[in-house]
Design an enzyme around this catalytic site. Structure first.
Site, PDB file in Angstrom:
ATOM      1  N   GLY A  32     -15.843  -0.111  -4.202  1.00 23.05           N
ATOM      2  CA  GLY A  32     -15.156   1.053  -4.752  1.00 23.05           C
ATOM      3  C   GLY A  32     -16.055   2.182  -5.085  1.00 23.05           C
ATOM      4  O   GLY A  32     -15.875   3.024  -5.853  1.00 23.05           O
ATOM      5  N   TYR A  64       0.880  -1.200   0.062  1.00 24.78           N
ATOM      6  CA  TYR A  64       0.093  -0.056   0.065  1.00 24.78           C
ATOM      7  C   TYR A  64       0.863   1.125  -0.039  1.00 24.78           C
ATOM      8  O   TYR A  64       1.932   1.173   0.706  1.00 24.78           O
ATOM      9  CB  TYR A  64      -0.974   0.016   1.328  1.00 24.78           C
ATOM     10  CG  TYR A  64      -2.165  -0.830   1.216  1.00 24.78           C
ATOM     11  CD1 TYR A  64      -2.354  -1.838   0.093  1.00 24.78           C
ATOM     12  CD2 TYR A  64      -3.075  -0.824   2.450  1.00 24.78           C
ATOM     13  CE1 TYR A  64      -3.399  -2.488   0.081  1.00 24.78           C
ATOM     14  CE2 TYR A  64      -3.877  -1.928   2.344  1.00 24.78           C
ATOM     15  CZ  TYR A  64      -4.060  -2.680   1.198  1.00 24.78           C
ATOM     16  OH  TYR A  64      -5.313  -3.587   1.223  1.00 24.78           O
ATOM     17  N   PRO A  84     -16.441  -3.077   0.633  1.00 25.47           N
ATOM     18  CA  PRO A  84     -17.975  -3.543   1.064  1.00 25.47           C
ATOM     19  C   PRO A  84     -18.928  -2.480   0.301  1.00 25.47           C
ATOM     20  O   PRO A  84     -20.043  -2.712   0.073  1.00 25.47           O
ATOM     21  CB  PRO A  84     -18.022  -3.051   2.658  1.00 25.47           C
ATOM     22  CG  PRO A  84     -16.977  -2.009   2.815  1.00 25.47           C
ATOM     23  CD  PRO A  84     -15.829  -2.539   1.845  1.00 25.47           C
ATOM     24  N   LEU A  85     -18.437  -1.350  -0.431  1.00 22.54           N
ATOM     25  CA  LEU A  85     -19.339  -0.646  -1.306  1.00 22.54           C
ATOM     26  C   LEU A  85     -18.754  -0.883  -2.852  1.00 22.54           C
ATOM     27  O   LEU A  85     -19.028   0.068  -3.528  1.00 22.54           O
ATOM     28  CB  LEU A  85     -19.109   0.833  -0.924  1.00 22.54           C
ATOM     29  CG  LEU A  85     -19.698   1.306   0.473  1.00 22.54           C
ATOM     30  CD1 LEU A  85     -19.567   2.605   0.920  1.00 22.54           C
ATOM     31  CD2 LEU A  85     -21.260   0.502   0.599  1.00 22.54           C
ATOM     32  N   LEU A 128     -21.547   1.390  -4.487  1.00 22.01           N
ATOM     33  CA  LEU A 128     -22.653   1.486  -3.548  1.00 22.01           C
ATOM     34  C   LEU A 128     -23.041   2.697  -2.601  1.00 22.01           C
ATOM     35  O   LEU A 128     -23.695   2.631  -1.762  1.00 22.01           O
ATOM     36  CB  LEU A 128     -23.122  -0.071  -2.883  1.00 22.01           C
ATOM     37  CG  LEU A 128     -23.057  -1.155  -3.638  1.00 22.01           C
ATOM     38  CD1 LEU A 128     -22.490  -2.532  -2.837  1.00 22.01           C
ATOM     39  CD2 LEU A 128     -24.176  -1.459  -4.583  1.00 22.01           C
TER      40      LEU A 128
END
Length: 336
Positions: A223, A61, A220-221, A226
């Site tokens: 990217g 990262y 969970p969205l 949502l």
């Protein structure tokens, strides 16, 4: 800093271990390039003050600056307060390419041990709470992987081992090999799981449940898909939602996302909160990895956890984003 009691609803056990982690995990993938170091430190401070004790990063990262940058940012934050390192459950990952050499990647014993040593230096710590294999490496035999992990655990440099992006059968193979060596093995699995991607329900979630492995959904969205991508685009503020994974999915799911955002409006809730509330409540999910850019994103995630969806709202979402096949686990999901 916030004092958290063992019986609170924000924290839970990490799979079959006795370690307690927050059900929202602070992911750091946006640190560097999207989130500056001062912003990152403020964000981590806010998360910890809100009761989030679980921080997830990876050796690679920060690649927008240079690989390893994010671990360095987290490390400088950890040493800024004597209490932080004991308060935070720190997770990082190994396995993705970290250089141009043929052995600078994968899950060979050489790279696992070298990767751990390098992460410890960047993080400025003596131990990693959860050392995760970033992707399955089918060129590496499980005896080799577990031998390396056992060395790190014996040396006190790693407390627990996790996985990421494994298939269900990879998880089973890993655990059976670990059991034969009388080693704890994998205690957690990070996987792509959200309303738009429900493949883990077929085999990964059942395997994790059978072996007592914590499940930690990432993205969970999806990217930003949502999180209200259509509304944000119309308002000219789709920072991440209009890129990468979200943009690719939006091309094929435009109509569904339109209906999703309208459904969220009918619920009187922000789309990001709805998407997070759905995934955090899924059976088998332990801690959801979020990639916030602002303290408000952390607040939204905690609000989603504190305000679950109703059965009626969940049913409407299931109609809009149906499970694969007949629903449920394999093989029944695809049997007619």
């Amino acid at each position: 800093m916030t004092t958290v009691h063992a019986d609170d609803t924000l924290h839970t056990r990490l799979g079959r271990t006795a370690l307690r982690v927050s059900r929202i995990c602070l992911g750091t993938v946006n640190f560097g390039g999207r989130v500056s170091e001062p912003e990152a430190r403020a964000l981590m401070d806010h998360a910890v003050d809100s009761g989030v004790n679980f921080v997830d990063t990876a050796d690679m990262y920060g690649w927008r600056e240079y690989q390893g940058y994010t671990e360095e940012v987290v490390g400088r934050w950890l040493v800024s307060s004597a209490a932080l390192r004991d308060q935070v459950v720190l997770a990082t990952k190994v396995g993705n390419p970290m250089g141009g050499g043929v052995n600078d990647r994968g899950l060979s014993a050489r790279h696992i041990i070298a990767g751990c040593e390098a992460s410890l230096r960047r993080l400025g710590t003596e131990w990693i709470d959860l050392f995760q294999m970033h992707h399955v490496d089918r060129d590496a035999g499980w005896d080799e992987v577990w031998q390396a992990m056992e060395i790190l655990v014996r040396q006190g440099k790693v407390r627990y081992v996790g996985s990421s992006n494994f298939a269900g059968w990879d998880l089973a193979a890993a655990q059976e090999a670990a059991k034969a060596r009388h080693f704890v093995g994998v205690v957690s699995e990070q996987c792509l799981y959200n309303l738009a991607v429900r493949h883990p329900e077929l085999e990964l979630l059942p395997a994790a449940r059978a072996y007592g492995v914590a499940v930690m959904p990432w993205s969970p969205l999806h990217g930003g898909l949502l999180s209200g991508v259509l509304r944000k685009t119309a308002e000219g503020r789709a920072v991440k939602s209009g890129q990468g994974r979200s943009a690719a999915a939006l091309e094929r799911m435009h109509g569904t996302i339109e209906r999703y955002e309208q459904l969220c409006a009918d619920f009187g809730r922000d789309p990001a909160q709805v998407g997070l509330a759905w995934v955090t409540a899924r059976p088998g999910v332990t801690s959801t990895v979020i990639g916030p850019r602002t303290p408000d994103h952390v607040k939204d995630a905690l609000q989603a956890l504190e305000s679950p969806l109703s059965d009626e709202q969940t049913a409407l979402l299931e109609e809009l984003f149906p499970p694969i096949g007949n629903g449920g686990t394999a093989p029944d999901a695809w049997l007619s």
